[in-house]
Design a protein around this motif. Structure first.
Motif, short mmCIF file in Angstrom:
data_model
loop_
_atom_site.label_atom_id
_atom_site.label_comp_id
_atom_site.label_asym_id
_atom_site.label_seq_id
_atom_site.Cartn_x
_atom_site.Cartn_y
_atom_site.Cartn_z
N LEU A 77 -8.05 -0.61 -11.87
CA LEU A 77 -8.99 0.36 -11.87
C LEU A 77 -9.19 0.83 -13.35
N PHE A 78 -10.52 1.04 -13.51
CA PHE A 78 -10.90 1.66 -14.98
C PHE A 78 -11.90 2.88 -14.74
N GLU A 79 -11.53 3.90 -15.45
CA GLU A 79 -12.76 4.97 -15.39
C GLU A 79 -13.56 4.71 -16.71
N ASP A 80 -14.63 4.36 -16.70
CA ASP A 80 -15.38 3.93 -17.94
C ASP A 80 -14.63 2.73 -18.62
N THR A 81 -13.95 2.90 -19.60
CA THR A 81 -13.47 1.89 -20.25
C THR A 81 -11.87 1.96 -20.36
N THR A 82 -11.32 3.13 -19.80
CA THR A 82 -9.82 3.51 -19.84
C THR A 82 -9.21 2.82 -18.49
N LYS A 83 -8.15 2.09 -18.79
CA LYS A 83 -7.38 1.69 -17.43
C LYS A 83 -6.59 2.76 -16.76
N ILE A 84 -6.84 2.87 -15.69
CA ILE A 84 -6.16 4.03 -14.71
C ILE A 84 -4.91 3.25 -14.08
N TYR A 85 -5.00 2.49 -13.65
CA TYR A 85 -3.58 1.81 -13.26
C TYR A 85 -4.18 0.07 -13.03
N GLY A 86 -3.00 -0.57 -12.78
CA GLY A 86 -3.11 -2.04 -12.45
C GLY A 86 -2.21 -2.86 -13.34
N PRO A 87 -1.87 -4.07 -12.78
CA PRO A 87 -2.74 -4.88 -12.00
C PRO A 87 -2.00 -4.31 -10.47
N MET A 88 -2.83 -4.24 -9.48
CA MET A 88 -2.33 -3.93 -7.90
C MET A 88 -2.92 -5.35 -7.05
N SER A 89 -1.68 -5.81 -6.55
CA SER A 89 -1.68 -6.86 -5.79
C SER A 89 -2.56 -6.79 -4.70
N LEU A 90 -3.44 -7.73 -4.07
CA LEU A 90 -4.02 -7.27 -2.95
C LEU A 90 -3.43 -8.04 -1.69
N HIS A 91 -2.25 -8.74 -2.15
CA HIS A 91 -1.37 -9.30 -0.88
C HIS A 91 -0.59 -8.25 -0.17
N ALA A 92 -0.61 -8.30 1.13
CA ALA A 92 -0.12 -7.21 1.83
C ALA A 92 1.45 -7.53 1.86
N GLU A 93 2.15 -6.31 1.85
CA GLU A 93 3.65 -6.62 2.18
C GLU A 93 4.06 -7.25 3.35
N THR A 94 4.98 -7.83 3.31
CA THR A 94 5.55 -8.33 4.73
C THR A 94 6.48 -7.17 5.10
N ALA A 95 6.71 -7.19 6.67
CA ALA A 95 7.82 -6.37 7.40
C ALA A 95 8.97 -6.39 6.67
N ARG A 123 -11.66 -4.19 -11.79
CA ARG A 123 -11.49 -5.60 -12.52
C ARG A 123 -10.82 -6.31 -11.58
N PHE A 124 -11.33 -7.73 -11.29
CA PHE A 124 -10.64 -8.69 -10.18
C PHE A 124 -10.08 -9.71 -10.88
N GLU A 125 -8.70 -10.03 -10.76
CA GLU A 125 -8.20 -11.08 -11.27
C GLU A 125 -7.24 -12.25 -10.30
N LYS A 126 -7.03 -13.31 -10.90
CA LYS A 126 -5.97 -14.15 -10.16
C LYS A 126 -4.83 -13.56 -10.51
N SER A 127 -3.63 -14.24 -9.92
CA SER A 127 -2.43 -13.73 -10.12
C SER A 127 -1.99 -13.91 -11.65
N ASP A 128 -2.58 -14.94 -12.41
CA ASP A 128 -2.43 -15.14 -13.82
C ASP A 128 -2.94 -14.32 -14.65
N GLY A 129 -3.95 -13.34 -14.12
CA GLY A 129 -4.67 -12.40 -14.92
C GLY A 129 -6.05 -12.91 -15.50
N THR A 130 -6.62 -14.18 -15.01
CA THR A 130 -7.73 -14.60 -15.31
C THR A 130 -8.76 -13.77 -14.37
N GLU A 131 -9.85 -13.32 -14.95
CA GLU A 131 -10.77 -12.55 -14.28
C GLU A 131 -11.69 -13.47 -13.34
N VAL A 132 -12.02 -12.86 -12.26
CA VAL A 132 -12.72 -13.85 -11.23
C VAL A 132 -13.68 -12.93 -10.81
N GLU A 133 -14.87 -13.61 -10.27
CA GLU A 133 -16.03 -12.80 -9.66
C GLU A 133 -15.58 -12.26 -8.02
#
Length: 88
Positions: free
Chosen positions: A52-70, A7-17
Protein backbone atom coordinates in the motif's frame (compact mmCIF):
# COMPACT_ATOMS: atom_id res chain seq x y z
CA UNK A 1 -5.39 15.37 -1.59
CA UNK A 2 -3.53 12.09 -1.21
CA UNK A 3 -4.04 9.12 -3.46
CA UNK A 4 -3.88 5.64 -1.92
CA UNK A 5 -2.60 2.98 -4.31
CA UNK A 6 -2.00 -0.77 -4.27
CA UNK A 7 0.94 -2.48 -5.97
CA UNK A 8 0.22 -6.10 -6.92
CA UNK A 9 3.04 -8.66 -7.08
CA UNK A 10 3.91 -12.32 -7.47
CA UNK A 11 5.67 -13.85 -4.45
CA UNK A 12 9.05 -13.07 -6.07
CA UNK A 13 8.25 -9.33 -6.17
CA UNK A 14 7.43 -9.15 -9.87
CA UNK A 15 4.65 -6.62 -10.47
CA UNK A 16 1.48 -8.04 -12.03
CA UNK A 17 -1.73 -6.53 -13.38
CA UNK A 18 -4.61 -7.03 -10.93
CA UNK A 19 -7.51 -9.28 -11.91
CA UNK A 20 -9.85 -6.58 -10.57
CA UNK A 21 -9.06 -2.96 -11.40
CA UNK A 22 -8.83 -0.93 -8.19
CA UNK A 23 -10.77 2.27 -7.64
CA UNK A 24 -9.06 5.56 -6.93
CA UNK A 25 -8.91 5.79 -3.15
CA UNK A 26 -8.83 9.03 -1.18
CA UNK A 27 -8.40 7.38 2.23
CA UNK A 28 -6.39 4.49 3.63
CA UNK A 29 -9.60 3.00 5.02
CA UNK A 30 -11.23 2.93 1.59
CA UNK A 31 -8.17 1.23 0.08
CA UNK A 32 -8.07 -1.36 2.86
CA UNK A 33 -11.80 -2.04 2.63
CA UNK A 34 -11.43 -2.64 -1.10
CA UNK A 35 -8.56 -5.13 -0.65
CA UNK A 36 -10.62 -6.88 2.02
CA UNK A 37 -13.46 -7.30 -0.46
CA UNK A 38 -11.41 -8.38 -3.50
CA UNK A 39 -8.33 -10.22 -2.14
CA UNK A 40 -9.62 -13.66 -3.21
CA UNK A 41 -10.24 -12.48 -6.79
CA UNK A 42 -6.81 -10.85 -6.88
CA UNK A 43 -5.18 -14.04 -5.61
CA UNK A 44 -7.06 -16.17 -8.15
CA UNK A 45 -5.92 -13.73 -10.86
CA UNK A 46 -2.23 -14.23 -10.10
CA UNK A 47 -1.29 -11.70 -7.40
CA UNK A 48 0.37 -13.20 -4.31
CA UNK A 49 1.06 -10.05 -2.31
CA UNK A 50 0.37 -6.32 -2.20
CA UNK A 51 1.97 -3.10 -1.01
CA UNK A 52 0.00 0.00 0.00
CA UNK A 53 1.27 3.45 -1.01
CA UNK A 54 0.15 6.95 -0.14
CA UNK A 55 1.13 8.75 -3.33
CA UNK A 56 4.77 7.59 -3.71
CA UNK A 57 5.37 6.69 -0.04
CA UNK A 58 5.16 3.01 0.84
CA UNK A 59 2.96 2.58 3.92
CA UNK A 60 3.31 -1.21 4.26
CA UNK A 61 3.96 -4.40 2.37
CA UNK A 62 4.49 -6.88 1.15
CA UNK A 63 1.25 -8.25 2.58
CA UNK A 64 0.39 -11.78 1.49
CA UNK A 65 -2.99 -12.47 -0.09
CA UNK A 66 -2.73 -16.14 0.91
CA UNK A 67 -5.08 -16.96 3.79
CA UNK A 68 -3.67 -18.39 7.00
CA UNK A 69 -4.59 -21.98 7.71
CA UNK A 70 -6.10 -22.98 11.05
CA UNK A 71 -2.78 -24.63 11.98
CA UNK A 72 -0.93 -21.34 11.30
CA UNK A 73 -3.33 -19.40 13.52
CA UNK A 74 -3.00 -21.92 16.34
CA UNK A 75 0.79 -21.90 16.11
CA UNK A 76 0.76 -18.10 16.29
CA UNK A 77 -1.45 -18.12 19.38
CA UNK A 78 0.59 -20.82 21.11
CA UNK A 79 -2.26 -23.34 21.27
CA UNK A 80 -2.66 -26.72 19.69
CA UNK A 81 -5.85 -28.21 18.34
CA UNK A 82 -7.37 -30.85 20.59
CA UNK A 83 -5.51 -29.88 23.74
CA UNK A 84 -7.21 -28.79 26.91
CA UNK A 85 -5.89 -27.35 30.13
CA UNK A 86 -6.27 -29.86 32.95
CA UNK A 87 -6.18 -29.22 36.65
CA UNK A 88 -3.88 -31.22 38.94
Amino acid sequence: MSAWLWRFEKSDGTEVEPAVAPDEFTTQGDAESWIGEYWKDLLAGGADQVHLFEDTTKIYGPMSLHAETAADSEADSGTEAGTEKTEA
